[in-house]
Each structure stands twice: as structure tokens, then as C-alpha cells.
Enzyme design. Structure first.
Site, mmCIF file in Angstrom:
data_model
loop_
_atom_site.group_PDB
_atom_site.id
_atom_site.type_symbol
_atom_site.label_atom_id
_atom_site.label_comp_id
_atom_site.label_asym_id
_atom_site.label_seq_id
_atom_site.Cartn_x
_atom_site.Cartn_y
_atom_site.Cartn_z
ATOM 1 N N ASP A 13 0.595 -1.331 0.141
ATOM 2 C CA ASP A 13 -0.136 0.015 0.001
ATOM 3 C C ASP A 13 0.795 1.242 -0.111
ATOM 4 O O ASP A 13 0.352 2.193 0.608
ATOM 5 C CB ASP A 13 -0.905 0.095 1.217
ATOM 6 C CG ASP A 13 -1.805 -1.259 1.294
ATOM 7 O OD1 ASP A 13 -2.327 -1.610 0.116
ATOM 8 O OD2 ASP A 13 -2.315 -1.855 2.129
ATOM 9 N N LYS A 16 1.844 2.018 -5.102
ATOM 10 C CA LYS A 16 2.321 1.384 -6.421
ATOM 11 C C LYS A 16 1.443 1.617 -7.749
ATOM 12 O O LYS A 16 1.947 1.693 -8.798
ATOM 13 C CB LYS A 16 2.455 0.039 -6.178
ATOM 14 C CG LYS A 16 3.626 -0.448 -5.086
ATOM 15 C CD LYS A 16 3.490 -2.231 -4.828
ATOM 16 C CE LYS A 16 2.443 -2.572 -4.040
ATOM 17 N NZ LYS A 16 1.923 -1.998 -2.898
ATOM 18 N N GLY A 40 -4.444 -4.410 -3.780
ATOM 19 C CA GLY A 40 -5.561 -3.329 -4.130
ATOM 20 C C GLY A 40 -4.514 -2.152 -4.444
ATOM 21 O O GLY A 40 -4.373 -1.418 -3.665
ATOM 22 N N HIS A 41 -4.604 -1.974 -5.666
ATOM 23 C CA HIS A 41 -4.047 -0.729 -6.347
ATOM 24 C C HIS A 41 -5.036 0.558 -6.737
ATOM 25 O O HIS A 41 -5.949 0.264 -7.654
ATOM 26 C CB HIS A 41 -3.097 -1.133 -7.312
ATOM 27 C CG HIS A 41 -2.159 -2.174 -6.897
ATOM 28 N ND1 HIS A 41 -1.088 -2.617 -7.799
ATOM 29 C CD2 HIS A 41 -1.773 -2.686 -5.843
ATOM 30 C CE1 HIS A 41 -0.316 -3.465 -7.234
ATOM 31 N NE2 HIS A 41 -0.825 -3.385 -6.065
ATOM 32 N N GLN A 225 1.954 -6.079 -3.266
ATOM 33 C CA GLN A 225 2.367 -6.136 -1.782
ATOM 34 C C GLN A 225 3.704 -5.475 -1.683
ATOM 35 O O GLN A 225 3.884 -4.363 -2.418
ATOM 36 C CB GLN A 225 2.656 -7.613 -1.688
ATOM 37 C CG GLN A 225 1.502 -8.334 -1.293
ATOM 38 C CD GLN A 225 0.532 -8.847 -2.836
ATOM 39 O OE1 GLN A 225 1.344 -9.513 -3.513
ATOM 40 N NE2 GLN A 225 -0.710 -8.647 -2.899
HETATM 41 P P1 GDP Z 1 -0.708 0.120 -3.358
HETATM 42 O O1 GDP Z 1 -1.437 -0.761 -2.828
HETATM 43 O O2 GDP Z 1 0.831 0.336 -3.353
HETATM 44 O O3 GDP Z 1 -1.121 0.494 -5.104
HETATM 45 O O4 GDP Z 1 -1.377 1.376 -2.629
HETATM 46 P P2 GDP Z 1 -2.849 1.694 -2.339
HETATM 47 O O5 GDP Z 1 -3.771 1.897 -3.605
HETATM 48 O O6 GDP Z 1 -3.318 0.539 -1.543
HETATM 49 O O7 GDP Z 1 -2.819 2.706 -1.102
HETATM 50 C C1 GDP Z 1 -2.468 4.287 -1.472
HETATM 51 C C2 GDP Z 1 -3.411 5.040 -1.286
HETATM 52 O O8 GDP Z 1 -2.845 6.240 -1.191
HETATM 53 C C3 GDP Z 1 -4.480 5.228 -2.432
HETATM 54 O O9 GDP Z 1 -5.751 5.707 -1.774
HETATM 55 C C4 GDP Z 1 -3.883 6.421 -3.216
HETATM 56 O O10 GDP Z 1 -4.796 7.029 -4.126
HETATM 57 C C5 GDP Z 1 -3.212 7.141 -2.300
HETATM 58 N N1 GDP Z 1 -2.122 7.925 -2.607
HETATM 59 C C6 GDP Z 1 -1.112 7.650 -3.394
HETATM 60 N N2 GDP Z 1 -0.083 8.580 -3.399
HETATM 61 C C7 GDP Z 1 -0.612 9.568 -2.783
HETATM 62 C C8 GDP Z 1 -0.050 10.970 -2.375
HETATM 63 O O11 GDP Z 1 1.054 11.475 -2.466
HETATM 64 N N3 GDP Z 1 -0.759 11.656 -1.333
HETATM 65 C C9 GDP Z 1 -1.885 11.164 -0.901
HETATM 66 N N4 GDP Z 1 -2.626 11.967 -0.103
HETATM 67 N N5 GDP Z 1 -2.632 10.076 -1.436
HETATM 68 C C10 GDP Z 1 -1.868 9.203 -2.042
HETATM 69 P P1 IMO Z 2 -0.827 -4.243 -2.147
HETATM 70 O O1 IMO Z 2 -0.546 -4.659 -3.504
HETATM 71 C C1 IMO Z 2 -1.012 -4.752 2.010
HETATM 72 C C2 IMO Z 2 -0.824 -8.867 3.778
HETATM 73 C C3 IMO Z 2 -2.142 -9.355 4.574
HETATM 74 C C4 IMO Z 2 -1.562 -10.161 5.431
HETATM 75 C C5 IMO Z 2 -0.392 -10.748 4.691
HETATM 76 C C6 IMO Z 2 -0.815 -12.195 4.055
HETATM 77 O O2 IMO Z 2 -2.236 -3.550 -2.368
HETATM 78 O O3 IMO Z 2 0.159 -3.608 -1.469
HETATM 79 P P2 IMO Z 2 -2.455 -12.803 1.884
HETATM 80 O O4 IMO Z 2 -3.890 -12.655 1.815
HETATM 81 O O5 IMO Z 2 -1.583 -12.325 1.026
HETATM 82 O O6 IMO Z 2 -2.409 -14.312 2.317
HETATM 83 O O7 IMO Z 2 -2.085 -12.206 3.283
HETATM 84 O O8 IMO Z 2 -0.208 -10.076 3.586
HETATM 85 N N1 IMO Z 2 -1.140 -8.178 2.324
HETATM 86 C C7 IMO Z 2 -1.231 -6.891 1.948
HETATM 87 N N2 IMO Z 2 -0.996 -5.798 2.735
HETATM 88 N N3 IMO Z 2 -1.014 -4.507 0.918
HETATM 89 C C8 IMO Z 2 -1.228 -5.578 -0.091
HETATM 90 O O9 IMO Z 2 -1.245 -5.518 -1.103
HETATM 91 C C9 IMO Z 2 -1.299 -6.897 0.641
HETATM 92 N N4 IMO Z 2 -1.431 -8.186 0.256
HETATM 93 C C10 IMO Z 2 -1.258 -9.158 1.139
HETATM 94 O O10 IMO Z 2 -2.974 -7.976 5.088
HETATM 95 O O11 IMO Z 2 -0.938 -9.303 6.369
HETATM 96 MG MG MG Z 3 -2.851 -1.643 -1.898
#
Ligand code: GDP
Ligand code: IMO
Ligand code: MG
Length: 429
Positions: A13, A16, A40-41, A225
Site C-alpha cells: 500500500d 504502487k 488493491g491498487h 504487496q
Molecule cells: P498500492 O497498493 O501500493 O497501490 O497502494 P494503495 O492504492 O493500496 O494505497 C495508497 C493510497 O494512497 C491510495 O488511496 C492512493 O490514491 C493514495 N495516494 C497515493 N499517493 C498519494 C499521495 O502522494 N498523497 C495522498 N494524499 N494520497 C496518495
Molecule cells: P498491495 O499490492 C497490504 C498482507 C495481508 C496479510 C498478509 C498475508 O495493495 O500493496 P495474503 O492474503 O496475501 O495471504 O495475506 O499480507 N497483504 C497486503 N497488505 N497490501 C497488500 O497488497 C497486501 N497483500 C497482502 O494483510 O497481512
Molecule cells: Mg494496496
């Protein structure tokens, strides 16, 4: 032409999806290489927020071809749902635009049930998985009993294999008595539909990528991840069951290292984690809420896949130094710097105190990590919203110093600074 790899440096999270979408503007191909719909991206474009789980984040860009590599585990029903959701929103995901490796592995309702049952069995030692069946699917893959995506093209064999697989899962569920048994016929009928609809997307993606890389294509590998969730290099056993690190890109796409140009580590300006396991800089109560947010803003720290509140803490440079090493990072993309505005003094972890011993390298032993106290440096904060700033030199002096401190500590350049979730809220250095 080159391959650039995007990798999460923390516990996932990091942003990415947001960075992939940005860099996709200059890519021909965006390829996911590991994990499944546990990812979840988020990609935010104006009023539209896309939450992608299996489709690469490049899919939002109409000029990009996307690949789901052999390293993934694919729940075909989720994939079809995602394709359908995008179609409704005006994005047509055709077999020309999306190639699904025939060597990836299928996630079934059986794997999801096994994941849930295993977590229940662990009680307070549960990993806190996303319950998407990820662990059991990779377990079957390594046990050589998995179901590969290539089977989708041979419906009779697929349905036969699904029957045997679900029946064997049911026997296990019956013994464990934690989850009700599954309906074999219903699952067979789901997979028959998946076979019809997904077969046109199947391809030898390793071959496709090799041709593209030997031609003129720019390829972006999108990690899921993060480094500390890596099966080998993460905080085992509180990890996922795949290889999110940069080496996973080669494994999960079936290409060699000679093509790699940049390895871009995405790091959040603080740290977050979902699920269980030690977290040295973790904050609680109000201090945590300051970084997490209340859940009202789309970017607040609540799981994209599960909606769970994320655990949050200060930036941990011991972790980032480790990520530089195991991924061979060439540069950093720093996200969410805007969230740190208006904090008077910002703590940053530069080493750990382990029973009065200073540790500056990330320990493998989880028990040691669990007993590490962060050694914090305090960097002066800055005031005001920085979301509209587009040049590094226009950042408040202390924000610039915060970024410079990270860069000097890690010995690699920070080449992207994200100051908001929108495509244009970026400083390219
Ligand atoms: P990922 O799994 O690495 O793709 O990250 P996620 O999408 O799960 O979580 C990142 C969250 O931060 C999302 O809601 C993005 O829209 C948000 N985000 C990414 N970059 C920024 C930033 O520079 N500032 C803010 N406020 N939000 C951001
Ligand atoms: P993105 O790509 C954050 C964590 C789960 C748990 C562990 C194992 O959005 O960054 P799993 O279901 O993979 O067997 O769970 O890994 N986990 C993540 N945490 N972002 C993710 O993906 C994750 N994918 C798995 O919360 O701790
Ligand atoms: Mg994510």
C-alpha cells in the site's frame, strides 16, 4: 528495449498503483508479476477512482497493453468482475489489450475456504490474510497439485480437475469442521463460464514479453504487496505467499535480468501495515489517527481490498535500507509527503535499540524484531498544503530537507515525490 520494475518497499500500500499509472504514460506494456487479488491498487483520475486487484494499473491508459504474468494466482471470477466493472466505466479490456499467462495458477472457492479455515485454526496467531485464497493456491502450486490458467482452454479437463480439487477440499473441510463444504456443481458451472470468457485472453506471456523487449517496447513491471511481505525476505510467517521483491519480476514474468534498467522502490513517507506481525515504529490512538485519517478521504489508510484500518507508524529507514539492498533499487518514489504537513517535528527511525544494542540492519529473527525499539531522529516539520507544488525547489525548506535526509541515508536518489493521489500531483526530480 528496457524493463523498469516497480516494487513496494514496505508492507504494501505504498502507492504502487498511483506510480504505475503515472509511468504507464511512457510505457507500451505494463505487467503484474506476483500475488493475486489480495492486492488493491488505487488510481485516481479526477472524480474517477479505480481500485484494481488483478488488472495491472496500466489498464487505465488506452495505449498500454497489460500482462498478468505466470507469477500470479488468478481468481477468474474476480478477474471477469474487474473487466466488467471497467467496461461499464468506459474502459474496454479486450484480448488485444490484456494477455493472461497460461502458466499462472487458478484460485478457486476451495482455496478461499482453506485460507479461511487456516486462519480460524490459528486463533490469535492468525496472519490476518486477505482471505482471498492466496496462501493455499501457492501451496498447491509448490506441491505440484495446482490448476494452471492454461487449463481454461480445455474445458473438459478443467471441469474434471475442478471436481477432483473441490472434492478433496471438501474432505479436508469436513474433518476440520470450521467451514461448510462447497457445492461442486455450482463451482463447475462458474468455471465453465470462466473458460468461455477468459480463454481468448490466454497467451505465452514470457514469449510475448521477450519479443517486445527485443523490439522497441518499454515495459513496466508492476509489483504487488511489498518487500516485507516477501515469502523469503519479509517478516515470515507474517508475509504473503509470493515474491513481491524485484527478483520476483523476472520469475513472475519469465524474462532474464539483462533487460532491467530501473528498479523503482515505492515508499510511503511514513509506514503502514495490514495484518499481524511486529512493526517497530507503530503508533496508536490519536497519533495513529493523525497518519491514518478518519476514513473520510479516499486516500485515508483503510485497506483497498479488505477495508480494514491499516496500522500506521513513522518512517522506518532501517526497512528502506533493507529494501534498497534486497531489491537492488536504483531510485525511490516517495508518496504521501502531503500527509506529513503541519507536524511540528517528524520522527524518523534510523536504527533499532535491541536490549541496549544498536541494530542498523533489518533482523531476520521475528522475535528480535518484536523486541526492537526504534531509535528516532526528529526532523523539523513544515506548514501548509503542498499538494499543488510541482518542483522540488518550491517545496517548503523542511520538506525538502526531509526528502534529502532520506536520499542521503539510503544512498539512492528520490526521483519522484508524490504530493497527492492525482496523476498530476507529482514532483519529477
Ligand atoms: P498500492 O497498493 O501500493 O497501490 O497502494 P494503495 O492504492 O493500496 O494505497 C495508497 C493510497 O494512497 C491510495 O488511496 C492512493 O490514491 C493514495 N495516494 C497515493 N499517493 C498519494 C499521495 O502522494 N498523497 C495522498 N494524499 N494520497 C496518495
Ligand atoms: P498491495 O499490492 C497490504 C498482507 C495481508 C496479510 C498478509 C498475508 O495493495 O500493496 P495474503 O492474503 O496475501 O495471504 O495475506 O499480507 N497483504 C497486503 N497488505 N497490501 C497488500 O497488497 C497486501 N497483500 C497482502 O494483510 O497481512
Ligand atoms: Mg494496496
Amino acid at each position: 528495449m528496457p524493463l523498469d520494475i516497480i516494487v513496494g518497499t514496505q508492507w504494501g500500500d505504498e502507492g504502487k498503483g498511483r506510480i504505475t499509472d503515472l509511468l504507464a504514460a511512457k510505457a507500451d506494456i505494463v505487467a503484474r508479476y506476483s500475488g493475486g487479488d489480495n492486492a488493491g491498487h488505487t488510481v485516481s483520475i479526477g472524480d474517477e477512482i479505480y481500485k484494481l486487484h488483478l488488472l495491472p494499473s496500466g489498464i487505465i491508459n488506452p495505449n498500454v497493453t497489460c500482462i498478468i504474468g505466470n507469477g500470479l494466482v488468478v481468481n477468474p471470477t474476480v478477474l471477469l468482475g474487474e473487466i466488467q466493472d471497467l467496461f461499464v466505466r468506459g474502459i474496454d479490456v479486450t484480448p488485444q489489450r490484456l494477455k493472461l499467462s497460461d502458466r499462472a495458477h487458478l484460485v478457486t472457492p476451495g482455496h478461499i475456504a482453506l485460507d479461511q479455515s487456516a486462519e480460524l485454526a490459528k486463533g490469535d496467531k492468525a496472519i490476518g490474510t486477505t482471505q482471498r485464497g492466496i496462501g493455499p493456491t501457492y501451496t498447491h502450486k509448490t506441491a505440484r497439485t495446482g490448476l494452471r490458467t492454461g487449463l481454461l482452454a480445455d474445458k473438459d479437463s478443467l471441469l474434471d480437475a475442478i471436481s477432483r480439487h473441490i472434492e478433496s477440499v471438501n474432505q479436508k473441510l469436513l474433518i476440520e469442521q470450521r467451514i461448510p463444504k462447497l457445492d461442486v456443481n455450482e463451482i463447475k458451472s462458474q468455471f465453465a463460464t470462466c473458460s468461455d470468457l477468459l480463454t481468448p485472453f490466454l497467451a505465452d506471456t514470457s514469449h510475448f514479453l521477450d519479443d517486445a523487449l527485443n523490439g522497441k517496447a518499454n515495459v513496466l513491471a508492476e509489483g504487488a504487496q511489498g518487500t516485507l511481505l516477501d515469502l523469503d525476505h519479509g517478516t515470515y510467517p507474517f508475509v504473503t505467499s509470493s515474491w513481491p521483491i524485484s527478483a520476483g519480476a523476472l520469475l513472475g514474468l519469465g524474462i532474464g535480468p539483462k533487460h532491467v534498467r530501473r528498479v523503482i522502490g515505492v515508499a510511503k513517507a511514513f509506514t503502514s501495515r495490514v495484518g499481524s506481525g511486529p512493526f517497530p515504529t507503530e503508533l496508536f490512538a490519536d497519533a495513529a489517527e493523525r497518519l491514518r485519517g478518519s476514513g473520510q478521504k479516499p486516500w485515508d489508510e483503510y485497506g483497498t481490498t479488505t477495508g480494514r484500518p491499516r496500522r500506521v507508524g513513522w518512517l522506518d529507514l532501517v526497512i528502506l535500507k533493507y529494501a534498497v539492498r534486497v531489491n537492488g533499487l536504483t531510485e525511490l518514489a516517495l508518496t504521501k509527503l502531503d500527509i506529513l504537513s503541519d507536524i511540528p517535528n517528524i520522527p524518523v527511525c534510523v536504527a533499532y535499540n535491541y536490549h541496549d544494542q544498536v541494530i542498523d540492519s533489518f533482523p531476520a529473527d521475528l522475535k528480535v524484531l518484536g523486541e526492537c525499539e526504534p531509535i528516532l531522529d526528529y526532523l523539523a516539520g513544515w506548514k501548509g498544503d503542498i499538494a499543488s507544488i510541482r518542483k522540488r525547489n518550491d517545496l517548503p525548506l523542511n520538506a525538502k530537507k526531509y526528502v534529502d535526509f532520506i536520499q542521503e541515508f539510503l544512498g539512492i536518489p528520490v526521483r519522484l515525490i508524490s504530493v497527492g493521489p492525482e496523476r498530476d500531483q507529482i514532483i519529477i526530480c
